[in-house]
Design an enzyme around this catalytic site. Structure first.
Site, PDB file in Angstrom:
ATOM      1  N   LYS A1173      33.996 -53.563 -22.430  1.00 13.80           N
ATOM      2  CA  LYS A1173      33.478 -52.222 -22.152  1.00 13.80           C
ATOM      3  C   LYS A1173      33.300 -51.502 -23.478  1.00 13.80           C
ATOM      4  O   LYS A1173      34.220 -51.434 -24.299  1.00 13.80           O
ATOM      5  CB  LYS A1173      34.417 -51.425 -21.245  1.00 13.80           C
ATOM      6  CG  LYS A1173      33.876 -50.030 -20.935  1.00 13.80           C
ATOM      7  CD  LYS A1173      34.645 -49.331 -19.833  1.00 13.80           C
ATOM      8  CE  LYS A1173      35.903 -48.672 -20.346  1.00 13.80           C
ATOM      9  NZ  LYS A1173      36.512 -47.797 -19.310  1.00 13.80           N
ATOM     10  N   LYS A1282      41.969 -44.856 -12.804  1.00 11.45           N
ATOM     11  CA  LYS A1282      43.120 -44.696 -13.686  1.00 11.45           C
ATOM     12  C   LYS A1282      44.270 -44.110 -12.868  1.00 11.45           C
ATOM     13  O   LYS A1282      44.255 -42.916 -12.538  1.00 11.45           O
ATOM     14  CB  LYS A1282      42.799 -43.776 -14.859  1.00 11.45           C
ATOM     15  CG  LYS A1282      41.726 -44.300 -15.805  1.00 11.45           C
ATOM     16  CD  LYS A1282      41.532 -43.314 -16.959  1.00 11.45           C
ATOM     17  CE  LYS A1282      40.532 -43.837 -17.967  1.00 11.45           C
ATOM     18  NZ  LYS A1282      39.145 -43.859 -17.412  1.00 11.45           N
TER      19      LYS A1282
END
Length: 1718
Positions: A1173, A1282
């Site tokens: 990423k 998250k």
């Protein structure tokens, strides 16, 4: 005025005096002797006498011009008794409470006491009124109908009418000028905090109590509160008794008791018992005999008494919601009475039988009149010639309501609906021939389901039968065994006595309404003439009818003598056997079938609460769609409802486990086939079936005890038996299974993007209220409702919420259906009749074939007569969907299925509605469905809502739900199978927290974290956070990491305050073993156990708390975090856990040239990463970012998964520019490409790039599914989650499940946490991968390759808090970088903190407790003080509690803030352990008071003792007023003040006068009646509405009952009254001390106060001082902010103390909002 007879009747036996209760509330120095009541014959003497009652000047408080000494306020103290099974039980409960009061009478010379009890909700007030004897000796006596829609005497008899019954006068409100000799200047008013107390009476009426005369007079009024009243509401009825006495009015307490007993004994001796049928014919007969005058100009007022008024001028006693009613009957005295819309005047207009044109008309008139006397006033008339005499007679009768329809079949089902709703037989009139045969389907339904009907079929005379005459068939015994009674009358003739007609009808109705209830048929042959053509007849046939024609009663009265089972020795022995079976049950089940009345629903709830057995409720029970009371947060703890047992039983393992040894079924047959099959497998067992008919309902032939009884009668017996409570662990098993499957079903129906049929069944309850009922069609509709229906919690605060509290956790709702023969015919017609009969707004659910089968029902719907609106929800799947679930669907050609089973069609429901003039709405989405249901339920017109569906899609979705539900059941079974806890343990207490601690860590990172941009000059980077340690009582330790991110509006200081609060709140807290299920169990636990809204915890704190608890549970079970999350895998995966791994995505910052970034990416691939990423949008131009991506793709090749993350940094135009340049770079997805989330879908569609959500879901609500549904777009391919930002594992799991259910990636991402959190994330990621595999398998989808999770932040950790190495490395077998599950499990199990990186550890802080002696001019005080924090701290905070509070309630908040300030709380005088000693002479003329000035001076002296510097004050309510006074008067010593729910006092002099008198009265009642009763009354007020919903409400009130200085409390209440303190409004304008005004979002009263204070401070002026003041509205709480939602208060106080120069307080993260009035 109260009129009494000299001699009273004998009370009925159940209310004879009983031994006094042991626990007395009222105390007196000596007992008072009360006059005895002689037992004489049950007759009333005409010797009337007048008894004085307490009079008040009112009912509106207006003390203008009255001096303080001339203003008297009496406080009503209300005692709420436990809800009663029946009205009789409620009377007995009140009687016992009053007997207890008599043994310990109050010492006060005046007072008002009210006893109230909830009783069943069905309408009884009118019956009770009509039961009172003609020679009543107690007045006034009244019935008030609550019908507001043009009530008439006809509507009174048509269906149940709710209203109020009252008898006697406890309190009267009259004009002083209207009372002879009443010239006193003293004004007396009534104070009442309860919104349930009402007054009744008339405006512009002058009632002379001495002359007993009534005159109309403008400006006068007559209002009173009855001695005994029954007030009927939609959800419950309230039975109340009010006692009022005042020696100065010659109405002593003894006389008040005497008056009450007179009214009580009359009322309780004359009413229809619950077990006895009462028909409206009896009501009509009684009303006709009343000596009252009809006056259609008068209106009777019914008003709730409560405190209101304009906040800043007067707290006046107002009449809230004053309504005038137009249907009532009121008897002032034996000779004076008035009524409106109650008298039918039938005696004036009733047919003169002699005037009938012919003998046909005579008989028809007699039939119709006798029906009306029997209470049958609803006639369903089919057109026809032969039935003309009956139709004409019915249409001419003033009390008969007639409805017609051209279709006899629809008409008959309409009659069934009316009978279902009203519990009274409808009358059907038809002509001869096939018209009668068309009734057959309805007759079968009525017979099978025990619905009363009276069929009057016209017929040809005998000479026209069997001879070919037109429209003639054999109608004798036409319906065979399906009717309970048949009789064929002879053709009308004057040769037969007309009495035969009457006795035949009386006999028929007796058969129709006696068990087994059902239809009856009377055949009525008529010869011509059929119309009113005159024809002579002999009046001799009317002989013997003189008495009948002179009254309004039936000719023959059938009397059923009720025998208690105790009167029959044989029955007594059998019931004893049944009770013994129930008492010996180890695994009992309460099964609730179809229940047809609200009172029986009420009774079943009592049984459920008493037995504490698992409850399985059928959809027709009225309990499945129960309404949870907001005042009962522990509802599912009190009664174990197993709502989803049908789907729980899909699991073979569960089916083998679930066995019951005693089954009690109340009500008719059940819908679920699977449950029925499970019950059969329980055999041999004791199966007890309770139903009120004698017929057999036992298709499996295993009922062992059949009790013919109503639910009420059975409950009355059962509730007297001692039932032991066993098998708590077994209940836990069922609760876990039900919760998991229920949550799974709920998830599936909400996660499904389209509007599905299960979704409709799941949410339909939200469209219901207590004012509505539900009618459910047959076939698939009722099965879906039974499988997917769920309970609901209303946002409105109902009467039941206020009075039931936690006694009954819920109330039912009326649900009906045609389940006798379970056909789909006549359903629309039935529901229209049901709406007329039940007198409620009705919501109906039917399928399209059912709708089409009865389109003639639309013609009946259009007539809209005497009923409330109906909403019909049609689920249109273009055929019979139920056949798609049968085996034939799998083995038959689709063409054959469509034609012969589905009966597919293309008929327009909309055009059918248009043709009948019925409103039609078509909905296609979930949002449209909710809007349509809401608008239809709020509107005043009938409405058909059509929902389009698909047979195939519906079958597929049902299949998915079954699979997932089965899997959930297996999952739950994996949880409960691990439990090895002793049976004696509490049902929800499986683990207990011994202690917690936390450590602050600081670890070095090798590079700057990518979450934010750092200065280029910075070379050292650190990550800080906390390690939370949680120790269970068994010694197991769980660790969690709390690592806030600055970008998420959290910081270390904020987080540590919450950790300190949790340190205190979690000590000794029980942990429910449901928590690892991650099915909203953590949210529920945080609220119910810790007493704080789950949304008030910072996301990182909740994440760390969940992590610690889950790890502690895993340690306690000797398992791993992974296996407690997914126990089904444990057996299969335990041996291979060492080989399990999680693929990791590398994280790459894009700083540098494209070539440099490309080289770094190449190196990552060489290391073994298969996914990368890259952070973008860090450069000036998206073109530069695109160049980087293009270069990286060129370097790493096409086999590497490439992701980019823009972090919402681009405008839409910039994002599109970037997307166009990288469209050939084969990106797996781009995270958050645009700044505005509203542009995300547009970006997907225009760019064609796959998108992932990250920040968009960070601020999702507690239940994120409703928010996520708008992101179902296929262009959104992933959700990056998250846990530390989203708020923990539970919310992360819900979001991940939704993503996987939609075929999207669920990627867990770290936020640069330490190895502790990363290890937990590794196991959590593995759990989600397993879950995804299960989802794909159950949905028959191909499983994509494993997900590379965003845990590449481990490469940033140069240091770590753990001594063990994190197991993320190249996997030798795959060559890829992966995280080892075994290593992560080992690290969590053997976690050792690396103390080199621990800055400090918090293991608790002692509370310093001491007493401080202080003196004032008139008092000596010993102040109880609690102190937390360092004395050398620069900041000191003094906390001041409210009335009835103590310093103890501040301790959790003080613990949280003590790191930032020295925190001190005190018991204010009169409270807790603080002692007061009066230093003045007791004989002094003026006694000193504890005024606000005295209190402020006392606190000033205390401050001088504890610190030389300034202090910040935090005050709540009364404490807030003291704090505000000190801030305004002692600015040199006060740093600032936080005012929680406070006010500056009252500006208006009249308002202050009222408040003084009111508080003085309350103080007096506190001393007189004791603290407990005072508390009950105090907290029943509207101010505490939200506090009553708090899970700790009972504990809070219990702590307040520990005060032992009642005199001191009373003195404070009076002396510190806001009516005595000086108004501080003018001082506010010149305030130099910083103020923070804090109010709860639900505290409407004090929000207005705070808003005005905010403007008075003049915050808009442009100077530095005005910027110091703040105002904040805290969500999710009401008046008691610091108790209801303490975490935002902690943050606000600390920020106020540490930084008073900031005007705007930041938001409480994303989970708590602040509002500032500008």
């Amino acid at each position: 005025m109260l009129l009494l007879i000299d001699n009273l009747p004998i009370p009925f036996p159940s209310l004879l005096p009983k031994p006094h209760l042991k626990n007395h509330v009222f105390r007196a120095k000596k007992a008072i002797q009360f006059p005895g009541f002689p037992l004489k014959n049950d007759t009333f003497s005409c010797n009337l006498k007048m008894v004085n009652v307490v009079r008040f000047d009112g009912p509106v408080m207006d003390p203008t011009g009255v001096e303080d000494g001339e203003l008297v306020v009496e406080t009503c103290i209300t005692r709420t008794l436990p809800p009663s099974l029946t009205l009789e039980h409620g009377l007995q409960s009140i009687k016992e409470a009053v007997e207890e009061l008599k043994s310990n009478p109050p010492r006060a010379s005046s007072g008002v006491l009210r006893f109230q009890v909830a009783v069943p909700p069905s309408a009884k007030a009118l019956n009770w009124f009509c039961s009172q004897p003609e020679s009543s000796g107690v007045f006034p006596l009244f019935f008030l109908s609550k019908e507001t829609a043009s009530p008439t005497c006809k509507s009174l008899y048509l269906n149940a009418v709710r209203g109020v019954f009252g008898i006697g006068t406890a309190i009267s409100f009259t004009n002083s000028s209207c009372v002879p000799g009443e010239l006193s200047s003293t004004k007396r008013f009534l104070s009442n905090d309860s919104v349930l107390m009402s007054t009744y009476g008339f405006l512009d009426i002058n009632f002379n109590t001495e002359l007993s005369s009534v005159k109309k007079k403008d400006g006068s009024f007559y209002f009173f509160i009855p001695l005994i009243e029954l007030d009927e509401h939609a959800d419950i009825s309230i039975l109340a008794a009010t006692l009022a006495w005042c020696d100065s009015y010659s109405c002593t307490f003894e006389q008040a008791i005497h008056s009450y007993e007179s009214a009580f004994y009359q009322a309780s001796s004359h009413f229809w018992p619950t077990t006895e049928r009462c028909h409206s014919g009896r009501v009509r007969a009684v009303i006709r005999k009343l000596n009252v005058v009809e006056d259609n100009t008068m209106q009777m007022a019914y008003m709730n008494i409560s405190f209101g008024g304009r906040v800043f001028e007067a707290y006046t006693l107002e009449l809230i919601g004053a309504l005038s009613f137009m249907q009532f009957c009121f008897k002032f005295s034996p000779t004076i009475g008035v009524a409106r819309n109650m008298l039918d005047h039938a005696n004036e207009t009733t047919y003169s039988i002699q005037d009938c044109a012919n003998i046909n008309a005579v008989w028809a008139s007699l039939i119709v009149e006798e029906c009306s006397r029997l209470g049958l006033t609803y006639f369903c008339v089919a057109p026809g010639s032969r039935s003309t005499p009956l139709a004409l007679a019915a249409s001419a009768h003033p009390l008969i309501a007639c409805i017609s329809c051209f279709d006899e079949r629809s008409l008959a089902f309409h009659a069934i609906g009316y009978s279902r709703g009203s519990k009274k037989a409808a009358v059907i009139i038809t002509t001869s021939g096939t018209a009668v045969s068309n009734l057959f389907p309805a007759v079968v339904e009525a017979s099978q389901d025990f619905v009363p009907l009276l069929i009057l079929s016209a017929d040809r005379p005998p000479e026209l039968l069997d001879c070919g005459a037109n429209q003639s068939i054999n109608q004798v015994n036409h319906f065979g065994s399906f009717v309970r009674f048949f009789f064929s009358l002879p053709p009308p003739t004057d040769q037969n006595p007309a009495r035969m007609v009457l006795t035949t009808l009386d006999s028929a109705l007796h058969w129709a309404t006696s068990p087994p209830i059902g239809p009856v048929h009377i055949n009525c042959p008529f010869r011509e003439p059929l119309d009113d053509n005159p024809e002579k007849w002999k009046s001799s046939c009317l002989e013997g009818l003189d008495t009948w024609m002179s009254n309004a009663e039936p000719f023959t009265k059938y009397i059923m003598v009720q025998h208690s089972y105790l009167c029959n020795n044989g029955t007594q022995g059998q019931m004893k056997e049944v009770l013994e079976k129930i008492q010996r049950a180890n695994k009992g089940l309460l099964l609730v079938g179809a229940i047809s009345t609200e009172d029986e629903i009420w009774a079943v709830l009592h049984v459920a609460k008493y037995l504490q057995w698992p409850v399985v409720a059928d959809i027709l029970s009225g309990i499945r769609l129960r309404k949870l009371l907001s005042s009962s947060p522990e509802v599912e703890e009190n009664i174990v409802f197993v709502d989803y047992l049908d789907h729980v039983l899909l699991s073979d393992s569960v089916r083998d486990l679930v066995r019951f040894d005693v089954i009690v079924q109340i009500g008719s047959r059940i819908t679920s086939k699977r449950i029925s099959q499970m019950l059969v497998k329980c055999f041999p067992c004791s199966y007890i079936l309770v139903n009120d008919h004698p017929n057999r309902h036992d298709p499996s032939h295993f009922v062992t005890h059949r009790i013919q009884s109503s639910a009420i009668e059975f409950a009355n017996i059962l509730l007297k038996a001692q039932i032991p409570h066993r098998s708590r662990k077994w209940h836990d098993y069922l609760r876990a299974l039900n919760m998991m499957v229920g949550q799974e079903i709920s998830f599936q129906v909400f996660a499904e993007h389209s509007l599905s049929e299960p979704y409709i069944a799941h949410v339909i309850s939200e469209a219901l209220s207590f004012e509505s009922a539900l009618f459910i069609g047959n076939s698939m509709v009722i099965r879906d409702a039974d499988m997917y229906g769920y309970n609901w919690r209303s946002d409105t605060h109902s009467v039941a919420d206020m009075i039931l509290n936690t006694e009954l956790p819920c109330t039912g709702i009326l649900v009906a259906g045609n389940r006798g023969a379970s056909g789909i015919d006549g359903l629309l017609s039935t529901v229209v009749g049901f709406a007329v009969g039940c007198n409620k707004r009705v919501l109906c659910m039917v399928g399209d074939i059912s709708f089409l089968h009865d389109t003639n029902g639309l013609a009946i719907l259009k007539q809209r007569m005497l009923r409330k609106p109906i909403t019909i929800l049609v689920i249109n799947n273009r055929g019979g969907a139920i056949f798609s679930f049968l085996p034939v669907a799998d083995r038959t050609d689709p063409r054959v299925l469509n034609q012969y089973f589905y009966t597919s069609h293309n008929i327009s429901v909309q055009r059918l509605c248009e043709a009948h003039g019925v409103k039609h709405l078509e909905v296609k989405t979930k949002m449209e469905l909710h809007e349509a249901l809401f608008s239809s339920q709020e509107g005043d017109t009938d409405c058909v809502i059509e929902v389009e569906s698909s047979i195939d899609a519906n079958a597929t979705f049902h299949s998915y739900i079954r699979k997932f539900a089965c899997r959930a059941a297996e999952h739950a079974l994996g949880f409960v199978s691990k439990l090895s806890l002793p049976e004696a343990m509490s049902q929800d207490c499986h683990y207990k927290i011994k202690s917690t601690s936390y450590s602050l860590y600081r670890i070095r990172l090798c590079a700057p974290p990518t979450s934010r941009v750092f200065d280029h000059d910075r070379t050292r980077f650190y990550r800080e956070g906390f390690i939370l340690s949680l120790i269970l009582e068994d010694g197991s330790i769980g660790y969690g990491e709390v690592a806030p991110l600055e970008i998420c509006q959290e910081n270390l200081l904020d987080v540590e305050e919450q950790l300190r609060f949790l340190f205190h709140a979690t000590e000794g807290a029980s942990i429910n073993y449901f928590l690892p299920m991650l099915k909203s169990s953590f949210s529920s636990w945080i609220w119910k156990t810790l007493g704080i809204p789950a949304c008030s915890l910072f996301p990182s704190v909740r994440c760390g708390l969940e992590m610690a608890i889950l790890n502690a549970i895993a340690m306690s079970q000797g398992s791993s975090l992974l296996n407690i999350l997914h126990p089904l895998r444990e057996r299969n995966e335990e041996k291979s856990e060492k080989s399990l791994s999680v693929r990791i995505c590398a994280l790459l910052d894009s700083s540098g040239t494209p070539e440099e970034v490309g080289c770094i990416a190449t190196d990552l691939v060489k290391e073994g990463f298969t996914a990368i990423k890259i952070k973008v949008a860090r450069r000036a131009d998206p073109v530069e970012d695109a160049a980087v991506i293009q270069e990286v793709r060129k370097k790493v090749g096409c086999h590497i998964e490439l992701r980019v993350d823009a972090n919402r940094s681009w405008t839409y135009e910039q994002a599109i520019k970037f997307g166009f340049l990288v469209k050939d770079s084969n990106l797996q997805y781009i995270e958050e490409p645009v700044q505005d989330e509203a542009d995300i879908i547009r970006f997907c569609e225009e760019s064609g790039l796959p998108v992932a959500l990250d920040e968009t879901i960070d601020n999702s609500p507690e239940n994120p599914l409703n928010m996520l549904v708008k992101y179902n777009h296929p262009g959104i391919v992933a959700l990056v989650i998250k846990p530390t930002v989203i708020g923990g594992f539970e919310r992360a799991a819900i979001i991940a499940r939704w993503a996987q259910r939609q075929g999207k990636l669920a990627v867990i991402s770290a936020a640069f946490e330490s190895g502790l959190a990363l290890s937990a994330y590794i196991l959590f990621s593995c759990y989600l991968d397993w879950q995804n595999a299960d989802t794909c398998k159950l949905m028959n989808n191909n499983l994509v390759s494993s997900v590379a999770h965003g845990l590449g932040t481990f490469r940033w950790l140069e240091e770590d808090v753990t001594t063990d190495l994190l197991g993320i490395e190249r996997n030798p077998s795959t060559g890829f970088i992966e995280a080892s599950v075994a290593d992560a499990t080992h690290l969590l199990h053997k976690f050792q903190m690396n103390h080199n990186f621990i800055l400090r550890t918090f293991t608790g802080q002692k509370v310093l407790r001491y007493h401080l002696a202080l003196d004032s001019d008139d008092f000596s005080f010993t102040i109880n003080v609690q102190e937390i924090g360092q004395r050398n701290n620069d900041s000191t905070i003094l906390f001041l509690h409210g009335f009835l509070g103590t310093n103890e309630e501040w301790v959790p908040i003080m613990h949280a803030i003590s790191e930032s300030a020295r925190c001190i709380s005190v018991d204010l005088p009169g409270h807790g352990e603080t002692k007061i000693k009066n230093r003045a002479d007791d004989k002094a003329a003026l006694q000193p008071t504890l005024s606000i000035e005295i209190m402020a001076n006392l606190m000033f002296k205390l401050i001088e003792h504890i610190t030389p510097g300034k202090v910040t004050l935090v005050g709540y309510s009364m404490g807030a007023r003291i704090a505000l006074y000190m801030a305004l008067k002692f600015g040199d010593k006060i740093e600032g003040a936080v005012i929680l729910s406070g006010s500056p006092g009252l500006e208006d002099a009249v308002a202050r006068k009222i408040r003084r008198a009111k508080d003085d009265s309350k103080a007096c009642s506190l001393v007189t009646h004791g603290l407990q009763l005072f508390l009950n009354t105090w907290y029943s007020g509207g101010l505490w509405k939200s506090l009553r919903r708090h899970p700790n409400f009972n504990q809070i009130v219990s702590r307040r009952s520990l005060h032992n200085d009642l005199q001191g409390l009373a003195r404070v209440l009076s002396d510190l009254s806001s009516g005595r303190q000086p108004s501080l409004w003018e001082d506010l304008k010149h305030c130099k001390t910083p103020l923070m005004l804090v109010v709860g979002e639900e505290d409407e009263k004090f929000k207005l106060v705070a808003q005005k204070m905010w403007h008075e401070i003049d915050h808009d002026r442009d100077d530095a001082m005005s910027k110091l003041h703040q105002m904040v509205v805290v969500p999710n709480c009401g008046h008691a902010i610091h108790l209801e939602n303490p975490l935002p208060i902690i943050r606000l106080v600390r920020q106020f103390v540490t930084n008073k120069t900031i005007k705007k307080i930041p938001h409480f993260a994303s989970h708590t909002q602040t509002k500032k009035w500008n």
